[in-house]
Design a protein around this motif. Structure first.
Motif, PDB file in Angstrom:
ATOM      1  N   TYR A   1       3.125  12.426  -7.006  1.00 37.90           N
ATOM      2  CA  TYR A   1       3.520  12.502  -5.428  1.00 37.90           C
ATOM      3  C   TYR A   1       3.424  13.832  -4.940  1.00 37.90           C
ATOM      4  O   TYR A   1       3.040  14.298  -4.134  1.00 37.90           O
ATOM      5  CB  TYR A   1       4.743  11.807  -5.175  1.00 37.90           C
ATOM      6  N   ASP A   2       4.047  14.752  -5.723  1.00 35.66           N
ATOM      7  CA  ASP A   2       4.001  16.261  -5.574  1.00 35.66           C
ATOM      8  C   ASP A   2       2.626  16.743  -5.199  1.00 35.66           C
ATOM      9  O   ASP A   2       2.241  17.837  -4.498  1.00 35.66           O
ATOM     10  CB  ASP A   2       4.939  17.368  -6.443  1.00 35.66           C
ATOM     11  N   VAL A   3       1.932  16.356  -6.330  1.00 36.03           N
ATOM     12  CA  VAL A   3       0.376  16.851  -6.058  1.00 36.03           C
ATOM     13  C   VAL A   3      -0.414  16.507  -4.896  1.00 36.03           C
ATOM     14  O   VAL A   3      -1.097  17.312  -4.453  1.00 36.03           O
ATOM     15  CB  VAL A   3      -0.248  16.259  -7.498  1.00 36.03           C
ATOM     16  N   LEU A   4      -0.175  15.029  -4.593  1.00 35.04           N
ATOM     17  CA  LEU A   4      -0.713  14.719  -3.159  1.00 35.04           C
ATOM     18  C   LEU A   4      -0.075  15.511  -2.187  1.00 35.04           C
ATOM     19  O   LEU A   4      -0.647  15.786  -1.054  1.00 35.04           O
ATOM     20  CB  LEU A   4      -0.784  13.423  -3.088  1.00 35.04           C
ATOM     21  N   HIS A   5       1.284  15.584  -2.171  1.00 34.43           N
ATOM     22  CA  HIS A   5       2.065  16.435  -1.039  1.00 34.43           C
ATOM     23  C   HIS A   5       1.388  17.835  -0.876  1.00 34.43           C
ATOM     24  O   HIS A   5       1.337  18.396   0.188  1.00 34.43           O
ATOM     25  CB  HIS A   5       3.431  16.252  -1.296  1.00 34.43           C
ATOM     26  N   GLU A   6       1.117  18.375  -1.984  1.00 34.92           N
ATOM     27  CA  GLU A   6       0.506  19.793  -2.056  1.00 34.92           C
ATOM     28  C   GLU A   6      -1.060  19.665  -1.237  1.00 34.92           C
ATOM     29  O   GLU A   6      -1.364  20.486  -0.677  1.00 34.92           O
ATOM     30  CB  GLU A   6       0.475  20.451  -3.269  1.00 34.92           C
ATOM     31  N   ALA A   7      -1.588  18.705  -1.628  1.00 37.35           N
ATOM     32  CA  ALA A   7      -2.852  18.583  -1.148  1.00 37.35           C
ATOM     33  C   ALA A   7      -2.821  18.394   0.449  1.00 37.35           C
ATOM     34  O   ALA A   7      -3.743  18.883   1.148  1.00 37.35           O
ATOM     35  CB  ALA A   7      -3.536  17.308  -1.612  1.00 37.35           C
ATOM     36  N   ALA A   8      -1.690  17.399   0.903  1.00 34.64           N
ATOM     37  CA  ALA A   8      -1.717  17.405   2.345  1.00 34.64           C
ATOM     38  C   ALA A   8      -1.431  18.870   3.087  1.00 34.64           C
ATOM     39  O   ALA A   8      -2.134  19.177   4.181  1.00 34.64           O
ATOM     40  CB  ALA A   8      -0.566  16.529   2.610  1.00 34.64           C
ATOM     41  N   TRP A   9      -0.472  19.826   2.467  1.00 32.34           N
ATOM     42  CA  TRP A   9      -0.469  21.025   2.980  1.00 32.34           C
ATOM     43  C   TRP A   9      -1.731  21.920   2.965  1.00 32.34           C
ATOM     44  O   TRP A   9      -2.080  22.559   3.724  1.00 32.34           O
ATOM     45  CB  TRP A   9       0.518  21.856   1.919  1.00 32.34           C
ATOM     46  N   ASP A  10      -2.520  21.752   1.817  1.00 40.37           N
ATOM     47  CA  ASP A  10      -3.701  22.321   1.773  1.00 40.37           C
ATOM     48  C   ASP A  10      -4.820  21.862   2.880  1.00 40.37           C
ATOM     49  O   ASP A  10      -5.761  23.028   3.708  1.00 40.37           O
ATOM     50  CB  ASP A  10      -4.574  21.951   0.410  1.00 40.37           C
ATOM     51  N   ALA A  11      -4.612  20.404   3.296  1.00 45.22           N
ATOM     52  CA  ALA A  11      -5.484  20.203   4.430  1.00 45.22           C
ATOM     53  C   ALA A  11      -5.215  20.980   5.885  1.00 45.22           C
ATOM     54  O   ALA A  11      -6.015  21.625   6.690  1.00 45.22           O
ATOM     55  CB  ALA A  11      -5.445  18.778   4.805  1.00 45.22           C
ATOM     56  N   PHE A  12      -3.661  21.013   5.974  1.00 49.25           N
ATOM     57  CA  PHE A  12      -3.428  21.874   7.389  1.00 49.25           C
ATOM     58  C   PHE A  12      -3.894  23.350   7.010  1.00 49.25           C
ATOM     59  O   PHE A  12      -4.197  24.085   8.090  1.00 49.25           O
ATOM     60  CB  PHE A  12      -2.002  21.817   7.386  1.00 49.25           C
ATOM     61  N   ASP A  13      -3.710  23.737   6.013  1.00 50.05           N
ATOM     62  CA  ASP A  13      -4.106  25.242   5.865  1.00 50.05           C
ATOM     63  C   ASP A  13      -5.616  25.421   5.912  1.00 50.05           C
ATOM     64  O   ASP A  13      -5.949  26.425   6.695  1.00 50.05           O
ATOM     65  CB  ASP A  13      -3.552  25.716   4.472  1.00 50.05           C
ATOM     66  N   ALA A  14      -6.352  24.529   5.598  1.00 53.03           N
ATOM     67  CA  ALA A  14      -7.892  24.729   5.497  1.00 53.03           C
ATOM     68  C   ALA A  14      -8.435  24.699   6.866  1.00 53.03           C
ATOM     69  O   ALA A  14      -9.297  25.076   7.433  1.00 53.03           O
ATOM     70  CB  ALA A  14      -8.456  23.727   4.614  1.00 53.03           C
ATOM     71  N   LEU A  15      -7.549  24.078   8.073  1.00 55.83           N
ATOM     72  CA  LEU A  15      -7.884  24.088   9.288  1.00 55.83           C
ATOM     73  C   LEU A  15      -7.116  24.901  10.265  1.00 55.83           C
ATOM     74  O   LEU A  15      -6.924  24.812  11.515  1.00 55.83           O
ATOM     75  CB  LEU A  15      -7.649  22.343   9.951  1.00 55.83           C
ATOM     76  N   SER A  16      -6.496  26.021   9.474  1.00 49.77           N
ATOM     77  CA  SER A  16      -6.216  26.997  10.207  1.00 49.77           C
ATOM     78  C   SER A  16      -4.566  26.733  10.912  1.00 49.77           C
ATOM     79  O   SER A  16      -4.157  27.197  11.960  1.00 49.77           O
ATOM     80  CB  SER A  16      -6.917  27.819  11.058  1.00 49.77           C
ATOM     81  N   VAL A  17      -3.826  25.590  10.397  1.00 45.92           N
ATOM     82  CA  VAL A  17      -2.570  25.287  10.920  1.00 45.92           C
ATOM     83  C   VAL A  17      -1.573  25.889   9.686  1.00 45.92           C
ATOM     84  O   VAL A  17      -1.394  25.457   8.854  1.00 45.92           O
ATOM     85  CB  VAL A  17      -2.427  23.763  11.232  1.00 45.92           C
ATOM     86  N   ALA A  18      -1.077  27.105  10.275  1.00 55.65           N
ATOM     87  CA  ALA A  18      -0.214  28.022   9.180  1.00 55.65           C
ATOM     88  C   ALA A  18       0.999  27.401   9.031  1.00 55.65           C
ATOM     89  O   ALA A  18       1.622  27.508   7.847  1.00 55.65           O
ATOM     90  CB  ALA A  18      -0.240  29.375   9.731  1.00 55.65           C
ATOM     91  N   ASP A  19       1.668  26.744   9.930  1.00 52.84           N
ATOM     92  CA  ASP A  19       3.117  26.402   9.694  1.00 52.84           C
ATOM     93  C   ASP A  19       3.423  24.857  10.314  1.00 52.84           C
ATOM     94  O   ASP A  19       4.278  24.758  11.142  1.00 52.84           O
ATOM     95  CB  ASP A  19       3.996  27.284  10.530  1.00 52.84           C
TER      96      ASP A  19
END
Length: 217
Positions: free
Chosen positions: A19-37
């Motif tokens: 789960y932690d791997v997929l959770h980090e991937a979800a963070w990465d998606a926001f980051d890739a689209l410039s949603v910083a926080d």
């Protein structure tokens, strides 16, 4: 006994992704689209069991388009799982070779990304075992079609020209999807499901893929 046997993928043929791997991937998606926080609760809602409505609500918050965001979310999840495979953290189960003993045509239906399913089959060298394989397309609409919806099972059965079939899974949604498709089901008790209390009733309750030998002959 069956015209075809269809399998879920993660937790049945290959190990599940942590789960932690997929959770980090979800963070990465926001980051890739410039949603910083992003709100951590919004990130959490984009990890597993996501609905189109949830995607729309989150995208409204950050002025994103659901189509663009979910394509990125599926991309980061795929890349995270690929890294897990290369790191040796996501492996094929030892008993998958048992499937070579089964006479019926075989298929895969997964709620994971289709790109991930194809990668796993190619990486582990087992694509030849299966006559058809389906995962989700990287679209918001595909979230409505994942199990327990029988959409992808129905497509697989059509490919296999099967009137009778068995679906093997490790989630209650797998058993429900088989019921919705009008076919039999087998719940496999991998280590993460050994003591799982089911609220649905599969046709068979099995401990390993080797149990299919007695069921399917």
């Amino acid at each position: 006994m069956y015209d075809a046997i269809v399998f879920d993928n993660d937790g049945v043929l290959v190990g599940r992704t942590h789960y932690d791997v997929l959770h980090e991937a979800a963070w990465d998606a926001f980051d890739a689209l410039s949603v910083a926080d992003p709100d951590p609760e919004h990130v959490e809602s984009m990890v597993v069991g996501v609905s189109p409505r949830q995607v729309e609500e989150v995208c409204d918050t950050y002025d994103l388009t659901p189509r663009e965001f979910w394509a990125m979310r599926d991309r980061t999840a795929f890349e995270a799982q690929r890294r897990e495979v290369h790191a040796g953290n996501k492996r094929l189960y030892d008993d998958v070779d048992v499937l070579r003993d089964l006479a019926a045509p075989l298929g895969i239906v997964s709620s994971n990304q289709h790109e991930t399913v194809e990668f796993l089959l190619d990486h582990f060298g087992v694509a030849d075992l299966f006559d058809t394989a389906y995962g989700r397309e990287p679209t918001v609409e595909s979230l409505e079609l994942k199990k327990p919806n029988s959409h992808y099972i129905d497509r697989a059965l059509a490919d296999l020209d099967a009137d009778t079939a068995l679906f093997v899974g490790d989630n209650e949604s797998d058993i429900e999807a088989a019921d919705n498709a009008g076919i039999d089901s087998a719940f496999i008790r991998r280590p993460h499901r050994e003591d799982w209390d089911l609220s649905v009733t599969p046709t068979y309750d099995i401990d390993a893929l080797a149990d299919l030998r007695s069921i399917c002959y």
